[in-house]
Design an enzyme around this catalytic site. Structure first.
Site, PDB file in Angstrom:
ATOM      1  N   HIS A  24     -49.238  34.455  47.636  1.00  0.00           N
ATOM      2  CA  HIS A  24     -48.561  33.510  46.747  1.00  0.00           C
ATOM      3  C   HIS A  24     -47.757  32.588  47.651  1.00  0.00           C
ATOM      4  CE1 HIS A  24     -48.589  37.281  44.320  1.00  0.00           C
ATOM      5  NE2 HIS A  24     -48.685  36.517  43.263  1.00  0.00           N
ATOM      6  N   ASP A  65     -44.561  34.101  48.824  1.00  0.00           N
ATOM      7  CA  ASP A  65     -44.589  35.162  49.847  1.00  0.00           C
ATOM      8  C   ASP A  65     -44.451  34.569  51.236  1.00  0.00           C
ATOM      9  OD1 ASP A  65     -45.530  36.614  47.650  1.00  0.00           O
ATOM     10  OD2 ASP A  65     -47.625  36.362  48.266  1.00  0.00           O
ATOM     11  N   GLU A  72     -56.576  36.316  36.067  1.00  0.00           N
ATOM     12  CA  GLU A  72     -56.392  37.768  36.233  1.00  0.00           C
ATOM     13  C   GLU A  72     -55.783  38.374  34.974  1.00  0.00           C
ATOM     14  OE1 GLU A  72     -54.661  38.929  40.000  1.00  0.00           O
ATOM     15  OE2 GLU A  72     -53.677  40.654  39.069  1.00  0.00           O
ATOM     16  N   GLU A  97     -58.022  43.875  37.839  1.00  0.00           N
ATOM     17  CA  GLU A  97     -57.172  44.817  38.588  1.00  0.00           C
ATOM     18  C   GLU A  97     -57.210  46.193  37.946  1.00  0.00           C
ATOM     19  OE1 GLU A  97     -53.543  43.319  40.141  1.00  0.00           O
ATOM     20  OE2 GLU A  97     -52.451  45.166  39.731  1.00  0.00           O
ATOM     21  N   HIS A 125     -54.158  47.105  35.825  1.00  0.00           N
ATOM     22  CA  HIS A 125     -54.053  46.293  34.611  1.00  0.00           C
ATOM     23  C   HIS A 125     -55.027  46.791  33.550  1.00  0.00           C
ATOM     24  CE1 HIS A 125     -52.498  42.586  37.105  1.00  0.00           C
ATOM     25  NE2 HIS A 125     -51.806  43.693  37.326  1.00  0.00           N
ATOM     26  N   ASP A 159     -58.745  43.335  42.193  1.00  0.00           N
ATOM     27  CA  ASP A 159     -57.497  43.797  42.789  1.00  0.00           C
ATOM     28  C   ASP A 159     -57.525  45.311  42.702  1.00  0.00           C
ATOM     29  OD1 ASP A 159     -56.571  41.308  43.400  1.00  0.00           O
ATOM     30  OD2 ASP A 159     -54.866  41.335  42.023  1.00  0.00           O
ATOM     31  N   ASP A 209     -46.971  49.524  35.878  1.00  0.00           N
ATOM     32  CA  ASP A 209     -47.904  48.954  36.848  1.00  0.00           C
ATOM     33  C   ASP A 209     -47.342  49.288  38.234  1.00  0.00           C
ATOM     34  OD1 ASP A 209     -49.950  47.464  37.940  1.00  0.00           O
ATOM     35  OD2 ASP A 209     -48.930  45.555  37.692  1.00  0.00           O
ATOM     36  N   ASP A 247     -48.796  49.888  41.071  1.00  0.00           N
ATOM     37  CA  ASP A 247     -49.447  49.255  42.225  1.00  0.00           C
ATOM     38  C   ASP A 247     -49.525  50.169  43.445  1.00  0.00           C
ATOM     39  OD1 ASP A 247     -49.972  46.878  40.904  1.00  0.00           O
ATOM     40  OD2 ASP A 247     -48.155  45.884  41.602  1.00  0.00           O
ATOM     41  N   ASP A 303     -54.048  44.991  45.980  1.00  0.00           N
ATOM     42  CA  ASP A 303     -52.819  44.583  45.285  1.00  0.00           C
ATOM     43  C   ASP A 303     -51.990  45.853  45.106  1.00  0.00           C
ATOM     44  OD1 ASP A 303     -50.896  43.283  43.915  1.00  0.00           O
ATOM     45  OD2 ASP A 303     -52.218  42.336  42.450  1.00  0.00           O
TER      46      ASP A 303
HETATM   47  C1  XLS Z   1     -49.236  41.424  39.090  1.00  0.00           C
HETATM   48  C2  XLS Z   1     -50.450  40.789  39.574  1.00  0.00           C
HETATM   49  C3  XLS Z   1     -50.263  39.849  40.756  1.00  0.00           C
HETATM   50  C4  XLS Z   1     -51.474  38.976  40.911  1.00  0.00           C
HETATM   51  C5  XLS Z   1     -51.232  37.730  41.712  1.00  0.00           C
HETATM   52  O1  XLS Z   1     -49.265  42.395  38.346  1.00  0.00           O
HETATM   53  O2  XLS Z   1     -51.381  41.780  39.878  1.00  0.00           O
HETATM   54  O3  XLS Z   1     -49.987  40.572  41.917  1.00  0.00           O
HETATM   55  O4  XLS Z   1     -52.522  39.677  41.477  1.00  0.00           O
HETATM   56  O5  XLS Z   1     -50.268  36.934  41.151  1.00  0.00           O
HETATM   57 NI    NI Z   2     -53.164  41.528  40.890  1.00  0.00          NI
HETATM   58 NI    NI Z   3     -50.766  43.804  39.112  1.00  0.00          NI
END
Ligand code: XLS
Ligand code: NI
Ligand code: NI
Length: 435
Positions: A101, A104, A232, A268, A271, A296, A307, A309, A339
């Site tokens: 992003h 980042d 996404e 993802e 998600h 992702d 979430d 991650d 991700d």
């Molecule tokens: C957040 C998203 C984010 C996207 C990119 O939950 O997964 O990381 O992949 O903005």
């Molecule tokens: Ni993501």
């Molecule tokens: Ni995510």
């Protein structure tokens, strides 16, 4: 000269399944040919800049736990240092791609002009690093959810000035992605949704989001960006409800706004779970519509319901995801983006490396199991068998007929279907031979 951040850690190489070295690949062998192609070219792994280098270890109950030489992240000199460390990690892992992003890469400046010029500055710096690196850009994206200006949405904000700020921001991020040879451009709408319908005109917000995405596609063609535009899906978090709820919702949205041939999906794992689906469900839905773009890869903690991650560690789950990806013809311009972030107690540079090594190995193992299932053909044969009735001429003709004539045929032939076993357990046992 290196930054010293990864001192004592040697480049990660493939040592095979019997290796006990925690910093070696045991399954990911980039040059191994699987189904006619290098494993690296199937999986197309990417490191997520935000989790690995920008996130400081905070959670909703506590702040920074990591200590990194590029903190505090409010200075362009330290932004360059962060990029130096990132590229050292890409080299150590021998990872083919990374993703970012805007936020980042460089500190938030508080106004658009400075956000743009610092993004150009840092992406020029990163571009120079890429000239001598094997790591390319899988995708870029705009962070339009962290700063308070985005609190009520970006393209769906009730304030047209925020829509304008968002459009200007995405243009800058697409330009930077194009400059760095990005393979895709992603839009994830964390705040494109609502907190309460009491203050939300849902229909108008969706129309604005559709118009915004059309502008993104127009701009892609204008600048000759050959990458894929991806959206996404995620059902909620940070918003109570997000418009890009899941693959099926996104596909309906894309069709409504005439974007079905222009935009694909970045799916993802975590998600999918938040939306009440499995990862392979989301992949199969997108693949059925020809809209599978990229993935992702991560996992949630199944008890916490957030979430979270985390890095993937469940081979059977990953195997079914790659099975559907392979069936769909692979990831195309997409890839496998981690991700995923460390747990906030995992403080060391070595944790960052080990997390990616483990994630890549889990994916490679699942991928190889998927490829073996495809080559064996057992699931395909079972499918062909289950749907065999539809290959007959009468069945095909029925699809072009009508209820009257179908009823007449049922009566005249005395059709009375005999139920057949779905054989789910047999098929589950079959999968277990490979994972
Ligand atoms: C957040 C998203 C984010 C996207 C990119 O939950 O997964 O990381 O992949 O903005
Ligand atoms: Ni993501
Ligand atoms: Ni995510």
């Amino acid at each position: 000269m290196t930054t010293g951040f990864f001192d004592g850690i040697a480049p990660i190489t493939f040592e095979g399944p019997d290796s006990t070295n925690p910093l070696a690949y045991r399954h990911y062998n980039p040059d191994e040919i699987v189904m006619g192609k290098r494993m690296a070219d199937h999986l197309r792994f990417a490191v997520a800049y935000w989790h690995s280098f920008a996130w400081e270890g905070g959670d909703p109950f506590g702040g920074q736990t990591f200590e990194r030489p590029w903190y505090p992240q409010d200075d362009m000199g330290r932004a360059r240092q962060k990029a130096d460390v990132a590229f050292e990690m890409f080299d150590l892992l021998n990872v083919p791609y990374f993703c970012w992003h805007d936020a980042d890469l460089r500190p938030e400046q508080g106004n658009f002009a400075d956000n743009l010029s610092t993004l150009e500055e840092i992406t020029d710096y990163i571009g120079q690093k890429m000239e001598s690196s094997k790591t390319g850009l899988l995708w870029g994206t705009a962070n339009m959810f962290s700063d308070r200006r985005w609190m009520s949405g970006a393209a769906t904000n009730p304030d047209p000035d925020v829509f304008a700020f968002a459009a200007a921001t995405v243009k800058g991020c697409m330009d930077a992605t194009h400059k760095l040879g990005g393979q895709n451009y992603v839009l994830w709408g964390g705040r494109e949704g609502y907190e309460t319908l009491l203050n939300t005109d849902l229909g108008q917000e969706l129309d604005h989001m559709g118009r915004f995405l059309n502008m993104v596609v127009d701009y892609k063609h204008k600048i000759g960006f050959k990458g894929t535009i991806l959206v996404e899906p995620k059902p909620q978090e940070p918003s109570k409800h997000q418009y890009d709820f899941d693959a099926a919702t996104c596909i309906g949205f894309l069709r409504k706004y005439g974007l079905e041939n222009e935009v694909k999906l970045n799916l993802e794992q975590g998600h999918a779970i938040l939306a009440g689906h499995s990862f392979e469900h989301e992949i199969a839905v997108a693949a059925a519509e020809g809209m599978l773009g990229s993935i992702d890869m991560n996992r949630n903690d199944y008890q916490s319901g957030w979430d979270t991650d985390q890095f993937p560690n469940n081979v059977p789950e990953v195997a079914l995801a790659y099975y559907h990806i392979l069936k769909a013809g692979g990831l195309g311009t997409g890839g496998t983006n981690f991700d995923a972030k460390l747990r906030r107690q995992s403080l060391d540079a070595q944790d960052l490396i080990a997390a990616h090594v483990g994630g890549m190995d889990v994916c490679a193992r699942g991928f190889k199991a998927a490829a073996a299932m495809i080559e064996d053909g057992g699931l395909d044969a079972a499918l062909a068998d289950r749907y065999a009735g539809w290959t007959g001429a009468e069945a095909q003709e029925m699809l072009n007929s009508d209820l009257d004539s179908i009823q007449a045929r049922v009566l005249s032939q005395g059709i009375n279907p005999a139920p057949q076993s779905g054989r789910q357990e047999v098929l589950e046992n079959y999968v277990n031979r490979f994972v």
